[in-house]
Design an enzyme around this catalytic site. Structure first.
Site, PDB file in Angstrom:
ATOM      1  N   HIS A 251       5.544  -0.378  -0.394  1.00 53.22           N
ATOM      2  CA  HIS A 251       4.841   0.011  -1.609  1.00 53.22           C
ATOM      3  C   HIS A 251       3.664  -0.928  -1.857  1.00 53.22           C
ATOM      4  O   HIS A 251       2.629  -0.510  -2.379  1.00 53.22           O
ATOM      5  CB  HIS A 251       5.779  -0.044  -2.822  1.00 53.22           C
ATOM      6  N   ASP A 324       6.212   9.495   3.378  1.00 55.79           N
ATOM      7  CA  ASP A 324       6.536   8.721   2.188  1.00 55.79           C
ATOM      8  C   ASP A 324       5.323   8.823   1.260  1.00 55.79           C
ATOM      9  O   ASP A 324       4.257   9.323   1.645  1.00 55.79           O
ATOM     10  CB  ASP A 324       6.833   7.268   2.578  1.00 55.79           C
TER      11      ASP A 324
END
Length: 582
Positions: A251, A324
């Site tokens: 992330h 993702d």
């Protein structure tokens, strides 16, 4: 072929070159007529997604009826940030035929509102000409990754399944989790996580992993897939080709994993191979860099080599590949921009491109890729192939008998969520997972007059409730936040070091590194009994040889706290194993 037959016949009868020329013209006309004949003569022009035709033929037909914008929209998945879908997301569905939406965990405390919102977006999809329904996805892994909150069950999670080492626990965990989200209209779950717990310092995987043994993880993952499918939800294995061998979180930045391809084949790829053999319908590609496999540093999620050559080619996978979240820095930093990352993801072989935020209608990620479809035939072919694969998957799923409803029954949501049978199962599963890592005076029974201090996170009411049920309402409490900075951690350590002097036994809940640092201050005390209850990953307590007793529970679920204190109190004998490298 017709021309060859006629030509030979005429030549055999010596009818001359003139007849041959006529035959050639006739064959050319027939060929032209064939090109003008509809590709799907048996499917009427007004057919839609729900028309009764074979899935393969109907998918081709639907693709043939879609313009470039509809094809591109079909392979996009957007999330919404508010309590209900935004006007912008609704426009993507109504005006462009967006293919999928994602329910993130920001505003899901109202279970009724989640179900109502899903019904509304599906209704918009059905007002379009082709009536193609939406894939509605979420992350409901179990354990601490639970994006749909509200009344859904907080479960012990994957590491607890790994600790019990029973495939049935994996099957039923997925089954009951999926039954709950199915009742809300959610038809796709980004689970199971089959990343190995190779790097025990991993902060992003941790207790989300079943363990570190590839075959063990593959078997548990396969049962999770079976349970999901039996409950009518599409499982999605993640994060290909494996996120476990890094302590970094994609992330924030792009993790680099030093493993070469031979290592991956013997380790990280094995669970994915198990699931591919079991016909897993979807796999998520991870924003992970493997410099010893691809020297240019590109993440696997944007890599043709990883997705097309390895996943499709070497592993023979023919299901959906989903990225993702493309808003994660691990993808965009390498590509240079969000729009470039979307392009690279399509070229690499992804079928669905996921974004946690809904793009503006004319952002670069749209205009750039639409322009490319018009100028680059190969790129347009990639989009078209991905859209066809998505449509084929939708046809197979939505026309199956146990698909999640497009319009969940709001009157029965609270009868199905939380799942009553699931609640009984998750308590028993939590009990099977409890691991006695160190046992001193165990089980622990409070003696008359013994002064007990309970130390744990403010957020975990069940820790204090379950302790007082067994050891008395007069137990004292020391509370601190789950998320602490270094200064707060040091201050809390000073406080408990002083406070503990007035107690005989301290029962301490360790959930992360910060709480571990606070608990370590008790090491200095002499003549005190310290009992450690570890939740989430047990790594922070592995060096606590000074503690009297250490029990591992792997989750902050109320079921895990009930099981931890039940074991500590001698109500059952803990039998879980530690699912970590030994």
């Amino acid at each position: 072929m017709i021309f060859d037959i006629l030509s030979k016949k005429f030549q055999r009868h010596n009818t001359g070159q003139k007849i041959v020329k006529i035959a050639k013209k006739l064959c050319s006309a027939l060929a032209a007529l064939a090109l003008m004949t509809p590709l799907f003569p048996e499917i009427p022009d007004d057919a839609d997604f729900w028309s009764d035709y074979p899935n393969a033929e109907l998918a081709d037909f639907l693709v043939s009826k879609m313009d470039d914008g509809e094809l591109l929209s079909q392979i996009l998945m957007f999330g919404w940030a508010g309590e209900e879908p935004s006007d912008l997301l609704n426009r993507w569905i109504s005006e462009r035929g967006l293919g999928s939406v994602k329910v993130f965990g920001w505003n899901t405390d109202d279970t009724d509102k989640v179900a109502e919102s899903i019904s509304e977006v599906q209704e918009r999809s059905q007002k379009r000409k082709l009536k193609i329904p939406l894939f509605v996805a979420t992350d409901q892994e179990g354990g601490w990754i639970r994006h749909v909150k509200g009344d859904t069950t907080e479960t012990p999670g994957n590491m607890a399944i790994g600790a019990s080492a029973l495939p049935m626990d994996s099957y039923y965990s997925a089954y009951y989790i999926s039954r709950e989200i199915n009742a809300l209209g959610i038809n796709m779950n980004f689970a199971p996580t089959v990343d190995l717990y190779t790097n025990i310092n991993s902060s992003v995987i941790g207790s989300r992993s079943f363990g570190e043994n590839p075959d063990f993880v593959g078997k548990l993952g396969s049962e999770f897939v079976r349970g999901s499918l039996d409950a009518g939800v599409i499982p999605t294995a993640k994060h290909f080709p494996g996120h476990g061998d890094t302590s970094l979180d994609s992330h924030g930045k792009l993790p680099e994993i030093s493993a070469d391809y031979e290592t991956l084949k013997k380790r990280e790829l094995i669970p994915f191979k198990y699931l591919i053999d079991k016909k897993i319908p979807a796999i998520m590609s991870g924003h992970l860099s493997f410099p010893n496999i691809i020297g240019n540093g590109e993440p696997a999620s944007l890599s043709h080599k990883f997705l097309t050559e390895i996943l499709r080619g070497d592993l023979k996978y023919d299901g959906l590949i989903i990225t993702d979240d493309m808003m994660m820095n691990g993808a965009t930093m390498y590509a240079g921009s969000v729009s470039a990352a979307f392009t690279a993801a399509i070229r690499a072989g992804n079928d669905i491109i996921l974004s946690s935020t809904t793009a503006e209608l004319n952002e670069n990620l749209w205009t750039r890729n639409i322009a490319l479809m018009k100028s680059d035939g190969e790129f347009r072919g990639s989009v078209k192939d991905a859209a066809r694969r998505v449509l084929r998957a939708k046809l197979e799923y939505f026309k199956s008998p146990n698909a999640a409803p497009l319009h969940p029954d709001l009157k029965t949501v609270h009868e199905r969520v939380p799942d009553k049978d699931g609640q009984k199962f998750f308590l028993s599963q939590a009990c099977r997972s409890i691991t006695a890592y160190k046992t001193g005076n165990f089980p622990y029974k409070r003696k008359e007059g013994e002064r007990v201090l309970l130390a744990g996170q403010t957020q975990f009411d069940s820790f204090f409730t379950e302790a007082r049920k067994r050891y008395g309402q007069d137990c004292s409490q020391f509370k601190f936040d789950y998320e602490l900075g270094p200064i707060q951690t040091d201050w809390m350590g000073n406080q408990i070091e002083k406070l503990a002097l007035g107690y005989d036994t301290i029962i301490f809940c360790v959930a992360n590194e910060r709480s571990s640092e606070i608990a370590m201050r008790l090491k200095k005390l002499h003549g005190k009994k310290v009992i450690i209850l570890s939740i989430l990953t047990p790594v922070p307590v592995l060096g606590f040889d000074w503690a009297d007793t250490i029990l591992c529970g792997y989750s902050w679920s109320k079921y895990s706290f009930k099981a931890l204190f039940g074991a500590l109190n001698g109500e059952f004998t803990p039998s879980g194993i530690l699912p970590l490298p030994q």
